[in-house]
Design an enzyme around this catalytic site. Structure first.
Site, PDB file in Angstrom:
ATOM      1  N   GLU A 114       0.951  -1.196   0.309  1.00 11.57           N
ATOM      2  CA  GLU A 114       0.350  -0.031   0.177  1.00 11.57           C
ATOM      3  C   GLU A 114       0.566   1.139   0.072  1.00 11.57           C
ATOM      4  O   GLU A 114       2.117   1.670   1.180  1.00 11.57           O
ATOM      5  CB  GLU A 114      -1.015  -0.410   1.171  1.00 11.57           C
ATOM      6  N   ASP A 118       1.389  10.161   2.778  1.00  6.91           N
ATOM      7  CA  ASP A 118       2.027  11.606   4.364  1.00  6.91           C
ATOM      8  C   ASP A 118       0.773  12.503   4.301  1.00  6.91           C
ATOM      9  O   ASP A 118       0.501  13.209   4.271  1.00  6.91           O
ATOM     10  CB  ASP A 118       2.989  11.852   3.296  1.00  6.91           C
ATOM     11  N   LYS A 318      11.405   3.198   2.422  1.00  8.20           N
ATOM     12  CA  LYS A 318      10.863   4.533   2.903  1.00  8.20           C
ATOM     13  C   LYS A 318      11.437   4.890   1.170  1.00  8.20           C
ATOM     14  O   LYS A 318      12.296   4.088   0.426  1.00  8.20           O
ATOM     15  CB  LYS A 318      11.008   5.861   3.805  1.00  8.20           C
ATOM     16  N   CYS A 412      21.624  46.457 -12.201  1.00  4.93           N
ATOM     17  CA  CYS A 412      21.396  44.991 -12.931  1.00  4.93           C
ATOM     18  C   CYS A 412      22.940  44.209 -12.754  1.00  4.93           C
ATOM     19  O   CYS A 412      23.905  45.056 -13.322  1.00  4.93           O
ATOM     20  CB  CYS A 412      20.912  45.210 -14.202  1.00  4.93           C
ATOM     21  N   CYS A 415      24.145  44.080 -16.994  1.00  3.15           N
ATOM     22  CA  CYS A 415      24.324  45.722 -17.516  1.00  3.15           C
ATOM     23  C   CYS A 415      24.458  46.827 -16.650  1.00  3.15           C
ATOM     24  O   CYS A 415      25.277  47.968 -17.057  1.00  3.15           O
ATOM     25  CB  CYS A 415      23.050  46.113 -18.682  1.00  3.15           C
ATOM     26  N   CYS A 436      20.548  46.433 -21.948  1.00  2.00           N
ATOM     27  CA  CYS A 436      21.076  45.477 -21.284  1.00  2.00           C
ATOM     28  C   CYS A 436      20.749  43.907 -22.634  1.00  2.00           C
ATOM     29  O   CYS A 436      20.476  43.314 -22.827  1.00  2.00           O
ATOM     30  CB  CYS A 436      19.577  44.373 -20.119  1.00  2.00           C
TER      31      CYS A 436
HETATM   32  N1  LIG Z   1      10.289  16.209  11.065  1.00  2.00           N
HETATM   33  C1  LIG Z   1      10.213  16.444  11.168  1.00  2.00           C
HETATM   34  O1  LIG Z   1      10.669  16.918  12.633  1.00  2.00           O
HETATM   35  C2  LIG Z   1       9.195  14.952  12.505  1.00  2.00           C
HETATM   36  C3  LIG Z   1       9.312  14.753  13.869  1.00  2.00           C
HETATM   37  C4  LIG Z   1       8.520  13.547  14.187  1.00  2.00           C
HETATM   38  C5  LIG Z   1       8.541  12.614  13.222  1.00  2.00           C
HETATM   39  N2  LIG Z   1       8.308  12.948  12.102  1.00  2.00           N
HETATM   40  C6  LIG Z   1       7.803  11.784  10.792  1.00  2.00           C
HETATM   41  O2  LIG Z   1       7.333  11.121  11.006  1.00  2.00           O
HETATM   42  C7  LIG Z   1       7.910   9.407  11.251  1.00  2.00           C
HETATM   43  C8  LIG Z   1       7.370   8.491  12.070  1.00  2.00           C
HETATM   44  O3  LIG Z   1       5.934   9.467  12.401  1.00  2.00           O
HETATM   45  P1  LIG Z   1       5.328   8.077  12.683  1.00  2.00           P
HETATM   46  O4  LIG Z   1       5.256   7.851  14.076  1.00  2.00           O
HETATM   47  O5  LIG Z   1       3.532   8.761  12.010  1.00  2.00           O
HETATM   48  O6  LIG Z   1       5.848   6.821  11.635  1.00  2.00           O
HETATM   49  P2  LIG Z   1       5.511   6.633  10.233  1.00  2.00           P
HETATM   50  O7  LIG Z   1       4.616   7.656   9.683  1.00  2.00           O
HETATM   51  O8  LIG Z   1       6.368   6.575   9.711  1.00  2.00           O
HETATM   52  O9  LIG Z   1       4.967   5.237  10.431  1.00  2.00           O
HETATM   53  C9  LIG Z   1       3.143   4.840  10.726  1.00  2.00           C
HETATM   54  C10 LIG Z   1       2.070   6.005   9.697  1.00  2.00           C
HETATM   55  O10 LIG Z   1       2.528   5.369   8.678  1.00  2.00           O
HETATM   56  C11 LIG Z   1       0.526   6.452   8.046  1.00  2.00           C
HETATM   57  N3  LIG Z   1       0.016   5.093   6.785  1.00  2.00           N
HETATM   58  C12 LIG Z   1       0.437   5.988   5.684  1.00  2.00           C
HETATM   59  N4  LIG Z   1       0.024   4.630   4.998  1.00  2.00           N
HETATM   60  C13 LIG Z   1      -0.718   3.945   5.813  1.00  2.00           C
HETATM   61  C14 LIG Z   1      -0.838   2.999   5.103  1.00  2.00           C
HETATM   62  N5  LIG Z   1      -1.218   1.854   3.619  1.00  2.00           N
HETATM   63  N6  LIG Z   1      -0.770   2.099   6.213  1.00  2.00           N
HETATM   64  C15 LIG Z   1      -0.402   1.593   7.811  1.00  2.00           C
HETATM   65  N7  LIG Z   1       0.022   3.102   7.961  1.00  2.00           N
HETATM   66  C16 LIG Z   1      -0.029   4.066   6.917  1.00  2.00           C
HETATM   67  C17 LIG Z   1      -0.243   5.936   9.170  1.00  2.00           C
HETATM   68  O11 LIG Z   1      -0.746   7.681   9.874  1.00  2.00           O
HETATM   69  C18 LIG Z   1       0.656   5.314  10.522  1.00  2.00           C
HETATM   70  O12 LIG Z   1       0.765   5.979  11.406  1.00  2.00           O
HETATM   71  C19 LIG Z   1       9.518   9.228  11.084  1.00  2.00           C
HETATM   72  O13 LIG Z   1       9.559   8.768  10.629  1.00  2.00           O
HETATM   73  C20 LIG Z   1       9.458  10.886  10.582  1.00  2.00           C
HETATM   74  O14 LIG Z   1       9.604  10.779   9.276  1.00  2.00           O
HETATM   75  C21 LIG Z   1       9.255  13.579  11.471  1.00  2.00           C
HETATM   76 ZN   LIG Z   2      20.091  44.542 -17.114  1.00  2.00          ZN
END
Ligand SMILES: NC(=O)c1ccc[n+]([C@@H]2O[C@H](COP(=O)([O-])OP(=O)(O)OC[C@H]3O[C@@H](n4cnc5c(N)ncnc54)[C@H](O)[C@@H]3O)[C@@H](O)[C@H]2O)c1
Ligand SMILES: [Zn+2]
Length: 677
Positions: A114, A118, A318, A412, A415, A436
């Site tokens: 699947e 995001d 990922k 600029c 020119c 220019c």
């Molecule tokens: N940028 C930041 O500062 C920051 C901070 C915290 C977490 N994060 C990110 O969040 C991630 C951790 O978050 P997480 O615990 O939600 O884990 P995750 O997002 O890596 O995985 C779990 C989530 O995936 C989602 N998902 C999407 N499609 C799905 C599917 N088909 N089946 C099942 N789940 C699905 C669901 O929301 C589930 O809760 C980290 O890997 C990081 O990338 C980023």
């Molecule tokens: Zn110019």
């Protein structure tokens, strides 16, 4: 030794804690996911080497963040977990080996593949087919009550389809914002000077977690179901064997399920599916950051169970990250062919979305101010699909003391002409249009075009050659061309060179409106050039006109007036104009009569049908000289419609509105009477 490891662990946990707070609670992360994932891996590795130092509150042991108090709380009777990650095929194979060993299984697994959407996970509870509650994941055990917000998402049914549905059915899935909606929403926010979202995930989370559901209702949110939570299903309606089969049932009950989901047999097929979705990633209507590969058999799932924060039976494989951290080395200013000045960020090269990125556009000065960016800053670069890399934000906490402000040039860079920025426009431009080098090809093409100096035989290809070979550096150089220069050019026989020289010589006899138009001043089209010529009657007067004087000319508003003054204020342009006049360009003096006698002053006329005596543009210009405003549509305010051959709907409209209709001949008679020939 241990002391320093304890310290290191503490630091990592604290950092990850802070990033999680910004990500989950504020919906406003300061770090790219890839950077979070990197630190998280570091923590995992340290903890694996020193299991005695693992604490119950370590980010590796927990999911998400606790719900915030502004929402009501919802306890999840079946917890909502996270997923373990794989970053390459090797890590996927390790996963598949682990599960095979645990289950002591020799046969291939069926995997449900699947897209990893995001957005944010929600659990939606249906009782007797009716939506009664919706909650965020929260810390996995307790989530936030967002029932009213979820009800505003059109894709989420308020009532399940069919009468045979379990008494209680908790549907789990992802709320996300499709890319088109995300872009449109950000474009609107940007033009209104409002806060923009860094990426679709933040936009979805920020839009859904609103106290006022009316705000959520206005956001383009979407939902795909991907799992089942708690159920009360005494009549055994829900399938008990296959995860994929359950998803198909959810679909039948009216819940949206991602159409890309595939049931495959074996690890190799799962990897192929991953590759296939990766290739099509950019073409999907929503953002995904990987493929979730799940053991399909529900009995096997149950046997595998869970570890701290994730099921053992699934892995999130990922994709290469679309956002990365890098630093801004410098900003260069590029001058486009129309003089637009674009700041371009020079970046420490970084791989984003599988491609090395070392430049990103900064658009304009407003964008620089919006980002609050300085040279030396750590920045988050985003490259999604085929879109040009963008800088989405600055990591302020990493700003070095040596960071310096970005100075937008006042001259600029190509020119040295003055840079102008007209009221209300975001783009700054070089005002040296005639001088220019960056704008030369475009300005020459315009200068020689039919409605300008009308130099026959000087086509685009030839202009490019002349400029490339530096035979022409300003429009004035055209009048210095000679036989010797021309015959050296590609595909230029003596005969055509002679013809061209004759055409150039002939173009010296022109009219003032044509000449003004030929200068290529921004927004000064034929009609405006004509108004200017009629109003001021001489080039000197136009050149010296103040902003206030210009504003009294019909057709000239603030923007046009500002373009005119900055063009004529630029000494480089004045030099080229003087050279052109010196080369012999001349025009008949504009008779005072033409300026004062304007029988159509204040009248709106419409031309329609085919004229036989002259082109539409020509007729329009003459009518304008006589004071008319020539419009493209007929209304009750139209003074008259001039109808040529085969006039259609405009003529009908005129008759309907009782607007006078003139023939072409009547128009010609007026031209003769006032000497506009
Ligand atoms: N940028 C930041 O500062 C920051 C901070 C915290 C977490 N994060 C990110 O969040 C991630 C951790 O978050 P997480 O615990 O939600 O884990 P995750 O997002 O890596 O995985 C779990 C989530 O995936 C989602 N998902 C999407 N499609 C799905 C599917 N088909 N089946 C099942 N789940 C699905 C669901 O929301 C589930 O809760 C980290 O890997 C990081 O990338 C980023
Ligand atoms: Zn110019």
């Amino acid at each position: 030794m241990t002391q320093s490891i304890v310290l290191q662990l503490q630091q990592l946990r604290q950092q990850l804690e802070e990033y999680s707070y910004q990500y989950y609670v504020l919906d406003n992360p300061s770090m790219p996911d890839a950077e979070y994932d990197r630190l998280y891996r570091q923590l995992q590795q340290l903890e694996a080497a020193h299991p005695e130092l693992i604490t119950a509150d370590s980010p590796t042991q927990r999911v998400g963040a606790a719900p915030i108090s502004k929402f009501g709380q919802v306890a999840h009777s079946i917890s909502m977990l996270s997923l373990d990650n794989a970053f390459d095929a090797g890590e996927f194979h390790a996963f598949s080996k682990r599960i095979a060993e645990r289950l002591d299984a020799s046969a291939e697994f069926s995997f449900c593949c699947e897209p990893k959407l995001d957005g944010l996970a929600v659990s939606i509870r249906y009782e007797n087919g009716l939506l009664v509650q919706a909650a965020t994941r929260g810390d996995g055990y307790t989530g936030e009550d967002i029932t009213s917000n979820v009800k505003t998402i059109r894709a989420v049914p308020l009532k399940l389809k069919g009468d045979k549905v379990p008494a209680v059915l908790e549907v789990r899935g992802e709320v996300f914002m499709p890319l088109a909606g995300f872009t449109a929403m950000n474009d609107k926010a940007r033009s209104e000077g409002e806060k923009i979202f860094a990426n679709p995930r933040n936009a979805a989370a920020g839009s859904l977690r609103q106290l006022d559901p009316k705000i959520s209702a206005q956001r383009p949110l979407m939902f795909y179901a991907y799992a089942v939570g708690a159920v009360d299903d005494v009549s055994g309606l829900l399938d008990n064997h296959s995860h994929h089969q359950r998803l198909m049932q959810l679909k039948d009950w009216g819940l949206p399920v991602c159409p890309e989901i595939r049931l495959v047999s074996g690890g190799e097929a799962a990897l192929e599916c991953y590759q296939d979705i990766l290739t099509r990633r950019a073409a999907l209507a929503y953002e995904i950051d990987g493929v979730v590969i799940k053991v399909d058999n529900l009995t096997q799932q149950q046997a595998l169970g869970f570890v701290a924060r994730a099921p053992r039976w699934a892995i999130a494989f990922k994709f290469p990250a679309q956002e990365m951290l890098t630093s801004l080395l410098d900003v260069e200013f590029q001058v486009g062919r129309t003089g637009a000045i674009t700041p371009v960020a020079r970046l420490e090269p970084v791989v984003v979305g599988g491609v090395t990125v070392s430049n990103a556009t900064l658009h304009n000065q407003d964008e620089i101010e919006r980002l609050g960016i300085k040279i030396g800053d750590s920045v988050i670069v985003r490259r999604a699909g085929d879109v040009i890399p963008q800088i989405v934000s600055v990591v302020l906490e990493q700003r070095p003391s040596t960071a310096v402000d970005i100075l937008f040039p006042t001259q600029c860079p190509v020119c040295d002409s003055a840079v102008e920025r007209v009221t209300g426009e975001a783009i700054a431009r070089c005002s040296g249009g005639l001088f220019c080098a960056a704008q030369l090809k475009e300005s020459i093409k315009h200068f020689v075009s039919r409605k300008a100096m009308d130099i026959d035989g000087l086509g685009d290809k030839l202009v490019e050659q002349l400029v490339d070979q530096q035979l022409v550096k300003t429009p004035a150089d055209i009048y210095q061309l000679d036989m010797a220069a021309l015959v050296g050019l590609e595909r230029m026989a003596e005969k055509s060179a002679l013809k061209l020289l004759a055409a150039i010589a002939q173009s010296k006899t022109t009219s003032l409106p044509r000449f003004i138009y030929a200068l290529g001043i921004r927004e000064v089209g034929e009609a405006t050039a004509l108004s200017l010529a009629n109003h001021f009657a001489s080039l000197e007067q136009v050149q010296q006109a103040s902003l206030e004087q210009l504003l009294t000319v019909p057709d000239v508003g603030t923007v046009v007036a500002e373009h005119l003054t900055s063009f004529f204020n630029e000494a480089h342009n004045q030099t080229v104009i003087a050279q052109l006049i010196a080369a012999g360009i001349h025009w008949p003096a504009i008779e005072q009569q033409a300026v004062t006698e304007q029988p159509f002053a204040g009248q709106t006329l419409v031309l329609t049908g085919t004229l036989t005596s002259m082109g539409r543009d020509d007729a329009k210009a003459r009518l304008q000289r006589l004071g008319a405003k020539v419009s493209g549509s007929v209304s009750a305010k139209t003074h008259a419609v001039i109808a040529g051959d085969n006039a259609g709907s405009k003529l009908a409209k005129a008759t309907e509105l009782n607007v006078p209709v003139w023939t072409e001949q009547q128009m010609l008679d007026v031209f003769t009477q006032y000497g506009v020939t």
